[in-house]
Design a protein around this motif. Structure first.
Motif, PDB file in Angstrom:
ATOM      1  N   ARG A 274      35.819  77.763  54.006  1.00 42.38           N
ATOM      2  CA  ARG A 274      36.597  78.733  54.784  1.00 42.38           C
ATOM      3  C   ARG A 274      35.791  79.249  55.966  1.00 42.38           C
ATOM      4  NH1 ARG A 274      38.593  84.618  52.702  1.00 42.38           N
ATOM      5  NH2 ARG A 274      40.254  84.974  54.186  1.00 42.38           N
TER       6      ARG A 274
ATOM      7  N   ASP B 115      40.899  69.721  64.732  1.00 43.05           N
ATOM      8  CA  ASP B 115      41.228  68.736  63.694  1.00 43.05           C
ATOM      9  C   ASP B 115      40.313  68.918  62.486  1.00 43.05           C
ATOM     10  OD1 ASP B 115      43.298  67.599  65.119  1.00 43.05           O
ATOM     11  OD2 ASP B 115      42.042  66.035  66.017  1.00 43.05           O
TER      12      ASP B 115
ATOM     13  N   GLN C 227      41.236  72.164  60.715  1.00 41.73           N
ATOM     14  CA  GLN C 227      42.493  72.048  59.976  1.00 41.73           C
ATOM     15  C   GLN C 227      42.302  71.275  58.682  1.00 41.73           C
ATOM     16  OE1 GLN C 227      45.786  70.360  62.260  1.00 41.73           O
ATOM     17  NE2 GLN C 227      47.086  71.994  61.454  1.00 41.73           N
ATOM     18  N   ALA C 228      41.443  70.258  58.704  1.00 45.61           N
ATOM     19  CA  ALA C 228      41.161  69.503  57.486  1.00 45.61           C
ATOM     20  C   ALA C 228      40.511  70.401  56.431  1.00 45.61           C
ATOM     21  CB  ALA C 228      40.260  68.318  57.803  1.00 45.61           C
TER      22      ALA C 228
ATOM     23  N   GLN D 164      40.834  73.720  56.368  1.00 43.90           N
ATOM     24  CA  GLN D 164      41.764  74.807  56.044  1.00 43.90           C
ATOM     25  C   GLN D 164      42.801  74.385  55.002  1.00 43.90           C
ATOM     26  OE1 GLN D 164      45.271  75.027  57.216  1.00 43.90           O
ATOM     27  NE2 GLN D 164      45.466  76.908  56.025  1.00 43.90           N
ATOM     28  N   ARG D 165      43.098  73.107  54.922  1.00 46.75           N
ATOM     29  CA  ARG D 165      44.104  72.664  53.945  1.00 46.75           C
ATOM     30  C   ARG D 165      43.681  72.976  52.513  1.00 46.75           C
ATOM     31  NH1 ARG D 165      44.265  67.870  57.330  1.00 46.75           N
ATOM     32  NH2 ARG D 165      46.083  67.979  58.719  1.00 46.75           N
ATOM     33  N   GLY D 166      42.388  73.078  52.283  1.00 39.64           N
ATOM     34  CA  GLY D 166      41.914  73.418  50.950  1.00 39.64           C
ATOM     35  C   GLY D 166      41.672  74.894  50.756  1.00 39.64           C
TER      36      GLY D 166
ATOM     37  N   GLU E 170      46.592  82.013  55.302  1.00 43.45           N
ATOM     38  CA  GLU E 170      47.641  81.800  56.297  1.00 43.45           C
ATOM     39  C   GLU E 170      47.213  82.286  57.682  1.00 43.45           C
ATOM     40  OE1 GLU E 170      51.220  80.482  56.114  1.00 43.45           O
ATOM     41  OE2 GLU E 170      49.691  79.419  54.970  1.00 43.45           O
TER      42      GLU E 170
ATOM     43  N   ARG F 157      45.213  79.663  59.310  1.00 42.44           N
ATOM     44  CA  ARG F 157      46.085  78.562  59.749  1.00 42.44           C
ATOM     45  C   ARG F 157      46.797  78.927  61.044  1.00 42.44           C
ATOM     46  NH1 ARG F 157      51.282  76.143  58.647  1.00 42.44           N
ATOM     47  NH2 ARG F 157      52.024  77.990  57.527  1.00 42.44           N
TER      48      ARG F 157
END
Length: 666
Positions: free
Chosen positions: A274, A301, A304-305, A307-309, A313, A316
């Motif tokens: 994070r 990019d 974002q990769a 942040q998916r884990g 919000e 994001r």
């Protein structure tokens, strides 16, 4: 990015246990036994490592939980489960909720009642990271109330810290600063300088949001020095990022770049995804500012990769905002517009005015680059309205913060006088008892002493009653305050009494304050409170939740009875003759209603009533809406790819300076 706080007593106990183990080993000629065999000592180490090495903290908590087994000490098991919940809350929300559920099943067995406040804090953090700021704030308020009931100052300080930071992020600067100041004082009194430093970091963030970026930067730099001396690497990630944001705001690009690179390096060293994503977002924002959209897109990019884990919000939304700016500069207009619209939805859900304004500004630039002047003008108009609103809020909240300091000082002085009088009377009572023992042979003097004792006891009781009234009464309206009315509701639910909960919110209250002034707003609040006082007569319970929001609890009421009371309240407020203070139209209210179900807790009722209130606002205000447990189940059972309902309009933010109203962005 919150953490658990340990008390001085816990640290001393851990140190004492280590000394005893060492002496036992030396006396027997053997080696010092491993601390892993002592779950309490392992948990103390785990809590101390939260700010230094979060991964090690989680491993130690898991180790303690395994050694305790299913039949181990309930207090230690709950501590371990909530440590894992907090660690996983920003990494794996499903796993965190599982740990939270396990801890809740054990809470009825614990001796340390303040652990219920820690459970509310963990759930609030999960809701906050999911973008449900209003729900998270309710949970932090429940944590404060639970810690106060348990008289657990360490848990109270943590709950105040979390609630204060979230209040500030949502624009309630005066209330947020009040909570953070109180938390800092508690940490200092408990001998926890590291936690006090972290609280000062959040105070700096609120100063920045109030428009005082230079003051915020000074706070962050002082915090960095203290955290570097203490070796708090996890906390340094937060502070370096916040310093980068304030330098970004001040257009000090070299200083901002250094801060974001420090954030990135420390986060990678700690394997803290994070923090790494926040650092990359910051560097991408600088690349966009320099006009290097290609580099910005590459960094986004990567962010974002990561942040998916992470269940965050707001992060994001910030990544999407910078992505929209970069794509627009690369003439990828359709992708840019989609990214910016998604970011705007996230910021609207989070009620984040500053980020919403920045997104409208970016959309205006995108439309202008395409020659769409009408759309560009509309976006610029939205940006200006939000910016003006933010500036007005900063001015109002600075005034409110100043008034709150004056009011708090006056109230504190009143409490100190009462406490001083109580202490003096207690000493006099003790002295009189001693004197009475020496004069017990003289009947006349003994009678006089008895009369004096009775008089002193009466005065002592009156002083205690005055202090209790002050703690449970809202000063402006004279109604019970949030603590009192929620405690009554929680007690009824614990006894199994079915209850109806109404949350009543005055419509367009900020407009009343802005147009007619705060004295007019106060008069409206008092008038509405009088209406509520009639309906809140026993056995019902009415109170002021804060700002322009009130609550009414109806025990043993069914749906028809509760709806009739709600409609009667709405009509009575609308019928108030307030032309002398608010000319031009009636004052109206929106009411959210829900009914308890077997097994419901306080947070369940507050969540449903809050959703019903939002529905009333979205459907035009001046109305009553109901959300039941069945409604919630139906919504959860709805297909995931169903088109989401339109977001409700913003609720009225509190703006009356007399209205009572932690976590850094990373």
């Amino acid at each position: 990015m919150h953490r658990s706080f340990i008390t001085r007593r816990a640290r001393q106990a851990a140190a004492l246990s280590r000394v005893v183990l060492c002496l036992a080993a030396l006396g027997s000629g053997g080696a010092v036994p491993a601390l892993a065999s002592e779950p309490a000592a392992v948990l103390d180490r785990a809590e101390a490592q939260v700010r230094v090495d979060p991964a090690l903290s989680a491993r130690l908590a898991q180790q303690a939980l395994a050694s305790l087994g299913d039949g181990g000490d309930a207090d230690l098991r709950v501590r371990a489960l909530l440590l894992l919940c907090e660690h996983q809350s920003e990494r794996d929300s499903a796993a965190a909720r599982q740990r939270l559920d396990q801890a809740r099943t054990l809470l009825p067995q614990v001796r340390q009642r303040g652990l219920s406040a820690r459970a509310y804090n963990c759930e609030g953090e999960l809701e906050n990271q999911a973008g449900q700021g209003a729900v998270a704030l309710r949970l932090f308020e429940l944590a404060v109330a639970a810690a106060e009931r348990a008289q657990d100052d360490a848990e109270l300080a943590e709950a105040l810290y979390r609630r204060g930071y979230l209040r500030g992020v949502r624009g309630e600067f005066s209330g947020g600063l009040s909570d953070l100041d109180r938390a800092a004082s508690l940490f200092e009194r408990l001998g926890l300088p590291e936690q006090r430093t972290t609280t000062q970091n959040s105070i700096a963030t609120l100063y920045n949001r109030m428009g005082d970026a230079e003051q915020a930067r000074r706070y962050y730099r002082m915090t960095l020095q203290a955290q570097q001396r203490a070796g708090l690497k996890r906390e340094l990630v937060v502070t370096w990022h916040n310093l980068g944001r304030v330098n970004e705001q001040l257009a000090d690009w070299p200083a901002a770049e250094e801060a974001f690179r420090q954030t990135l390096a420390l986060a990678r060293e700690l394997r803290y995804a994070r923090g790494e994503a926040y650092g990359l977002r910051g560097l991408a924002a600088l690349a966009n500012a320099k006009g290097d959209a290609t580099q910005a897109l590459a960094q986004l990019d990567a962010a974002q990769a990561l942040q998916r884990g992470v269940a965050d919000e707001r992060l994001r939304g910030q990544i999407l905002l910078q992505r929209g700016v970069a794509l627009g500069r690369l003439a990828r207009s359709a992708e840019a517009r989609a990214a910016l619209q998604e970011a705007l939805q996230i910021f609207e859900q989070a009620q984040s005015t500053r980020e919403r304004a920045s997104t409208h500004e970016a959309m205006a630039a995108l439309h202008a680059a395409q020659g769409q002047w009408r759309e560009a003008y509309a976006q610029l108009d939205a940006f200006k309205r939000l910016s003006d609103s933010l500036l007005q809020r900063q001015v109002d909240e600075r005034f409110a913060a100043l008034k709150l300091q004056v009011d708090s000082s006056s109230e504190a002085q009143h409490l100190r006088l009462l406490q001083r009088e109580q202490a003096a009377m207690t000493r006099a009572l003790t002295q009189e008892k001693a004197a009475g023992q020496l004069r017990n042979g003289v009947i006349a003097i003994g009678l006089i002493g008895a009369l004096l004792l009775a008089a002193l006891a009466w005065r002592l009781r009156r002083a205690g009653q005055a202090m209790r009234r002050l703690a449970h009464t809202d000063e402006l309206t004279g109604l019970p305050n949030r603590r009192d009315v929620l405690a009554r509701l929680e007690a009824w639910l614990a006894r199994g009494t079915p209850c109806a909960l109404l949350i009543i919110d005055l419509d367009h209250f900020k407009r009343i304050n802005d147009t007619h002034g705060h004295p007019a707003g106060d008069a409206v609040l008092r008038a509405a409170a009088e209406v509520l006082r009639v309906e809140g007569a026993p056995p019902a319970a009415a109170g002021r939740l804060g700002g322009e929001e009130f609550a009414l609890v109806l025990p043993a009421a069914d749906g028809d009875q509760a709806a009739a009371v709600a409609e009667r309240l709405r009509a009575a407020v609308q019928a108030l003759d307030l032309q002398h203070v608010v000319p031009g139209g009636p004052v109206t209210t929106s009411v959210g209603l829900t009914l308890s179900q077997p097994g419901d807790g306080l947070s369940d009722l507050l969540r449903r009533a809050d959703r019903a209130l939002y529905r009333a606002k979205a459907n035009g205000r001046n109305r009553v809406e109901t959300v039941t447990a069945e409604d919630e189940l139906s919504e959860r059972a709805a297909p995931r790819d169903a088109t989401p309902a339109a977001s409700p309009p913003d609720r009225n933010p509190p703006s009356s300076p007399t209205a009572p109203r932690p976590r850094p962005a990373v």
